[in-house]
Design a protein around this motif. Structure first.
Motif, mmCIF file in Angstrom:
data_model
loop_
_atom_site.group_PDB
_atom_site.id
_atom_site.type_symbol
_atom_site.label_atom_id
_atom_site.label_comp_id
_atom_site.label_asym_id
_atom_site.label_seq_id
_atom_site.Cartn_x
_atom_site.Cartn_y
_atom_site.Cartn_z
ATOM 1 N N LEU A 19 -11.824 10.032 -4.622
ATOM 2 C CA LEU A 19 -11.378 9.521 -5.922
ATOM 3 C C LEU A 19 -9.946 9.965 -6.209
ATOM 4 O O LEU A 19 -9.128 9.186 -6.705
ATOM 5 C CB LEU A 19 -12.323 9.963 -7.033
ATOM 6 N N ILE A 20 -9.628 11.217 -5.905
ATOM 7 C CA ILE A 20 -8.264 11.710 -6.077
ATOM 8 C C ILE A 20 -7.307 10.866 -5.236
ATOM 9 O O ILE A 20 -6.246 10.457 -5.699
ATOM 10 C CB ILE A 20 -8.172 13.205 -5.714
ATOM 11 N N LEU A 21 -7.692 10.591 -3.993
ATOM 12 C CA LEU A 21 -6.862 9.777 -3.093
ATOM 13 C C LEU A 21 -6.536 8.415 -3.681
ATOM 14 O O LEU A 21 -5.423 7.917 -3.526
ATOM 15 C CB LEU A 21 -7.596 9.549 -1.771
ATOM 16 N N ILE A 45 -13.542 8.116 7.856
ATOM 17 C CA ILE A 45 -13.973 7.039 6.963
ATOM 18 C C ILE A 45 -13.175 5.784 7.302
ATOM 19 O O ILE A 45 -11.957 5.740 7.142
ATOM 20 C CB ILE A 45 -13.794 7.445 5.486
ATOM 21 N N LYS A 46 -13.866 4.779 7.771
ATOM 22 C CA LYS A 46 -13.213 3.566 8.277
ATOM 23 C C LYS A 46 -12.631 2.684 7.176
ATOM 24 O O LYS A 46 -11.718 1.917 7.409
ATOM 25 C CB LYS A 46 -14.203 2.739 9.110
ATOM 26 N N SER A 47 -13.167 2.774 5.969
ATOM 27 C CA SER A 47 -12.744 1.870 4.897
ATOM 28 C C SER A 47 -11.446 2.291 4.218
ATOM 29 O O SER A 47 -10.934 1.577 3.368
ATOM 30 C CB SER A 47 -13.851 1.759 3.856
ATOM 31 N N LEU A 48 -10.898 3.434 4.591
ATOM 32 C CA LEU A 48 -9.664 3.895 3.965
ATOM 33 C C LEU A 48 -8.471 3.113 4.513
ATOM 34 O O LEU A 48 -8.486 2.668 5.658
ATOM 35 C CB LEU A 48 -9.471 5.390 4.213
ATOM 36 N N THR A 104 0.833 -1.197 0.000
ATOM 37 C CA THR A 104 0.000 0.000 0.000
ATOM 38 C C THR A 104 0.870 1.249 0.000
ATOM 39 O O THR A 104 1.846 1.330 0.735
ATOM 40 C CB THR A 104 -0.910 0.012 1.251
ATOM 41 N N ALA A 105 0.490 2.208 -0.839
ATOM 42 C CA ALA A 105 1.235 3.462 -0.906
ATOM 43 C C ALA A 105 1.037 4.266 0.372
ATOM 44 O O ALA A 105 -0.071 4.339 0.904
ATOM 45 C CB ALA A 105 0.776 4.263 -2.113
ATOM 46 N N LYS A 106 2.118 4.887 0.849
ATOM 47 C CA LYS A 106 2.038 5.780 2.004
ATOM 48 C C LYS A 106 1.675 7.176 1.502
ATOM 49 O O LYS A 106 2.352 7.711 0.621
ATOM 50 C CB LYS A 106 3.371 5.840 2.752
ATOM 51 N N THR A 131 -1.342 9.292 6.506
ATOM 52 C CA THR A 131 -0.797 10.040 7.635
ATOM 53 C C THR A 131 -1.302 11.466 7.515
ATOM 54 O O THR A 131 -1.209 12.074 6.445
ATOM 55 C CB THR A 131 0.748 10.024 7.625
ATOM 56 N N PHE A 132 -1.846 11.970 8.599
ATOM 57 C CA PHE A 132 -2.420 13.313 8.610
ATOM 58 C C PHE A 132 -1.491 14.273 9.344
ATOM 59 O O PHE A 132 -1.072 13.994 10.470
ATOM 60 C CB PHE A 132 -3.787 13.310 9.307
ATOM 61 N N LEU A 133 -1.164 15.377 8.698
ATOM 62 C CA LEU A 133 -0.445 16.482 9.318
ATOM 63 C C LEU A 133 -1.408 17.664 9.247
ATOM 64 O O LEU A 133 -1.422 18.417 8.276
ATOM 65 C CB LEU A 133 0.866 16.771 8.586
#
Length: 168
Positions: free
Chosen positions: A162-164, A32-35, A2-4, A40-42
């Motif tokens: 979708l972008i993600l 969103i639980k399915s992600l 999986t991409a970081k 990583t959130f900053l």
């Protein structure tokens, strides 16, 4: 594998702002639980021309993400706008991501060639320059987020998701 992915947002900077729409969007995404766990959130970077880029680059160096999506608020815009480039004086840094296919069928998103001449553009420029100078293949885009309302929030979140999935 999986991409970081590193996602950034800004804090507020004007007295009338109850929140920053870029952070409001990331707050919705984080619920969103399915992600994948590879996000990583900053969040709530300070609206500061030196501190915001320094904090983001430190996180990039530590995390070594495959993809970076920086987000900022654009109060006057109606759609998500993905920035093609960032400028610093006469120097221009362009994203290496091909934006046309990325946004091809997105209803609430468009390409922008004007990153705003504020801290958003300073952050985007600094991150793109850091990636280029370090010869990293990390993909990076900057997304300006309009004020989220009951009318547009679902469309904005859907396009961002979708972008993600498409960028990595």
């Amino acid at each position: 594998m999986t991409a970081k992915i590193l996602l950034t947002s800004f804090d507020t900077w004007l007295p009338h702002q109850e929140s920053n729409s870029s952070d409001d969007l990331l707050a919705k995404i984080s619920q969103i639980k399915s992600l994948p766990d590879s996000l990583t959130f900053l969040r709530k970077l300070p609206v500061d021309f030196q501190l915001a880029p320094n904090l983001a680059i430190a996180q990039i160096n530590q995390l070594q993400p495959d993809t970076i999506i920086c987000c900022g608020m654009a109060e006057s815009r109606q759609k998500l706008t993905v920035e093609s480039c960032a400028c610093c004086e006469s120097d221009i840094m362009k994203t290496t991501v091909n934006l046309e296919p990325l946004l091809a069928d997105l209803a609430a998103t468009e390409i922008s060639h004007e990153a705003g001449k504020f801290v958003c553009e300073a952050l985007y420029y600094a991150v793109l320059k850091h990636l280029a100078d370090s010869q990293l293949s990390t993909k990076c885009i900057f997304v300006h987020v309009p004020i989220l309302t009951e009318e547009n929030a679902d469309k904005i979140v859907a396009d961002f998701l979708l972008i993600l999935t498409r960028v990595p």
